[in-house]
Write an enzyme that holds these catalytic residues in place. Structure first.
Site, PDB file in Angstrom:
ATOM      1  N   GLU A 100     -21.802 -18.809  -5.633  1.00  0.00           N
ATOM      2  CA  GLU A 100     -22.740 -18.456  -4.568  1.00  0.00           C
ATOM      3  C   GLU A 100     -22.103 -18.534  -3.179  1.00  0.00           C
ATOM      4  OE1 GLU A 100     -26.970 -19.679  -5.256  1.00  0.00           O
ATOM      5  OE2 GLU A 100     -26.037 -21.036  -6.704  1.00  0.00           O
ATOM      6  N   SER A 110     -29.553 -18.047  -7.230  1.00  0.00           N
ATOM      7  CA  SER A 110     -29.389 -16.659  -6.786  1.00  0.00           C
ATOM      8  C   SER A 110     -29.383 -15.668  -7.944  1.00  0.00           C
ATOM      9  CB  SER A 110     -28.108 -16.492  -5.951  1.00  0.00           C
ATOM     10  OG  SER A 110     -28.174 -17.269  -4.784  1.00  0.00           O
ATOM     11  N   ASP A 120     -41.173 -22.484  -6.809  1.00  0.00           N
ATOM     12  CA  ASP A 120     -41.576 -21.162  -7.290  1.00  0.00           C
ATOM     13  C   ASP A 120     -42.481 -21.293  -8.507  1.00  0.00           C
ATOM     14  OD1 ASP A 120     -39.793 -20.363  -5.363  1.00  0.00           O
ATOM     15  OD2 ASP A 120     -38.228 -19.762  -6.773  1.00  0.00           O
ATOM     16  N   GLU A 141     -39.244 -22.986 -10.940  1.00  0.00           N
ATOM     17  CA  GLU A 141     -38.116 -23.839 -10.564  1.00  0.00           C
ATOM     18  C   GLU A 141     -38.303 -24.368  -9.152  1.00  0.00           C
ATOM     19  OE1 GLU A 141     -34.469 -21.679 -10.599  1.00  0.00           O
ATOM     20  OE2 GLU A 141     -34.948 -20.502  -8.815  1.00  0.00           O
ATOM     21  N   ASN A 187     -35.925 -24.984  -5.768  1.00  0.00           N
ATOM     22  CA  ASN A 187     -34.647 -24.685  -5.126  1.00  0.00           C
ATOM     23  C   ASN A 187     -34.452 -25.671  -3.985  1.00  0.00           C
ATOM     24  OD1 ASN A 187     -32.521 -23.541  -3.597  1.00  0.00           O
ATOM     25  ND2 ASN A 187     -32.972 -21.524  -4.452  1.00  0.00           N
ATOM     26  N   SER A 211     -34.671 -14.048   3.365  1.00  0.00           N
ATOM     27  CA  SER A 211     -35.122 -15.264   2.681  1.00  0.00           C
ATOM     28  C   SER A 211     -36.551 -15.615   3.051  1.00  0.00           C
ATOM     29  CB  SER A 211     -34.199 -16.443   3.013  1.00  0.00           C
ATOM     30  OG  SER A 211     -32.891 -16.210   2.538  1.00  0.00           O
TER      31      SER A 211
END
Length: 361
Positions: free
Chosen positions: A15, A188, A298, A311, A313, A322
């Protein structure tokens, strides 16, 4: 006096590019009247590079990746020592802002170094960072907290090599098709595959093991993906929910970062009571995974109104596409620069709180 702010970005991670995008946006938004900014670029080989105080905002991402200050082909340990000696020891109030997505940055490793240095830093601590990045561990903790998730299985590369056909059969029997195969410790959407048959499932597993030595396979939930931003330490707060309006069956890396037609819907249009439920579940998940500073949580919302935590983050993106910063702006008017300032304030508060702990009898 201004606060010395050390911005860490790049990193030895798949990433790496996402980190550069985040750093470019953040470095252009930081209030230079409050902070003296010291960018620290970490190469793909793990070498730390710093040219000292950044007097002008960066004009391009290429500029961010061209820092000198150290032997770029040199030893990672020596480069870290040089940055710590020449810059992190500058007198005055100091704080680190790690913008490192994925391995060797979002997983607790850099956080551990900063703890040893007794330096305040933005974002999750060692435990929260490690737990959230490992999808298998995170799911087990969410299970214990009673937070609903989609069905999943997890196994290691060693298990796959020993009993691959049996694991394929288990995934098909317990999860059904289509399903999603994910490396356990990446973000990602890198290395993730949507698998519609057994052949694609085997290929997806092989792809995931290119990036990790453990993976998770999840049953597909058909519905909307809703996100919320969380911020804070002991008393975290939650933003209004948002969602991306898009045309993709699978929201992969290219969809997230290359699609010029993505539309943010904030606040997301949700049935009565669902917004409050999502915000409460996000707080529960944040606490269950020992988060602090910030995170994005999420959820999937299916056609029957059921919510599933997808999940957490621990270092959501801060790029131009974003969701995290925009959700705060739409929630309470917090600007990008103000958001960075708030996150830095939380870093100082957590550091001060830890300073009250006794380490001698």
């Amino acid at each position: 006096m201004k606060i010395n702010l050390f911005v860490l970005y790049g990193g030895k991670s798949v990433e790496h590019e996402v980190s550069l995008r985040t750093a470019f946006t953040v470095l252009n938004a930081i209030d230079r009247e409050t902070y003296d900014v010291y960018p620290v670029y970490i190469t793909r080989e793990g070498v730390w590079c710093c040219d000292g105080l950044q007097k002008q905002k960066p004009g391009s991402m290429d500029e961010l990746a061209s820092l000198g200050g150290n032997d770029r082909a040199g030893n990672a340990a020596a480069s870290i020592g040089g940055v710590l000696l020449h810059y992190f020891s500058i007198p005055g109030k100091r704080v680190a802002l790690p913008l490192l997505h994925g391995s060797y940055g979002e997983d607790g490793t850099v956080q551990g170094l900063l703890e040893l240095l007794d330096m305040p830093y933005v974002g999750n601590g060692v435990l929260g960072a490690a737990a959230t990045l490992d999808k298998d561990v995170a799911k087990r903790l969410l299970d214990q907290a009673g937070i609903g998730q989609t069905r999943y299985i997890s196994f290691s590369l060693e298990e796959w090599l020993e009993k691959g056909p049996a694991l394929i059969e288990k995934a098909e029997r317990e999860l059904g098709l289509p399903c999603y195969v994910k490396p356990a410790t990446l973000g990602s959407s890198i290395g993730i595959s949507r698998c519609q048959d057994v052949r694609e499932l085997a290929e997806g597993i092989e792809e995931a093991f290119r990036y990790d030595r453990k993976l998770v396979i999840e049953r597909e939930i058909r519905g909307r993906e809703i996100q919320v931003a969380v911020m804070g330490n002991d008393r975290p707060i939650v933003s209004l929910p948002g969602e991306f309006i898009h045309r993709h069956t699978f929201f992969d890396f290219e969809s997230k970062y290359m699609d010029k037609e993505l539309v943010m819907s904030i606040p997301a249009s949700l049935p009565e009571g669902v917004t409050a439920r999502i915000r409460e579940l996000a707080l529960q998940a944040y606490r269950a995974l020992c988060c602090s500073g910030l995170a994005r949580v999420d959820f999937f919302l299916d056609a029957d109104g059921e919510l599933y935590c997808n999940e957490i983050n621990a270092l959501p993106g801060f790029t131009g596409t974003s969701m995290y910063p925009v959700m705060w702006e739409r929630t309470d008017g917090t600007t990008y620069a103000e958001l960075i300032g708030k996150l830095i304030d939380y870093a100082f508060m957590r550091h001060a709180d830890k300073g009250t702990i006794r380490y001698t009898r």
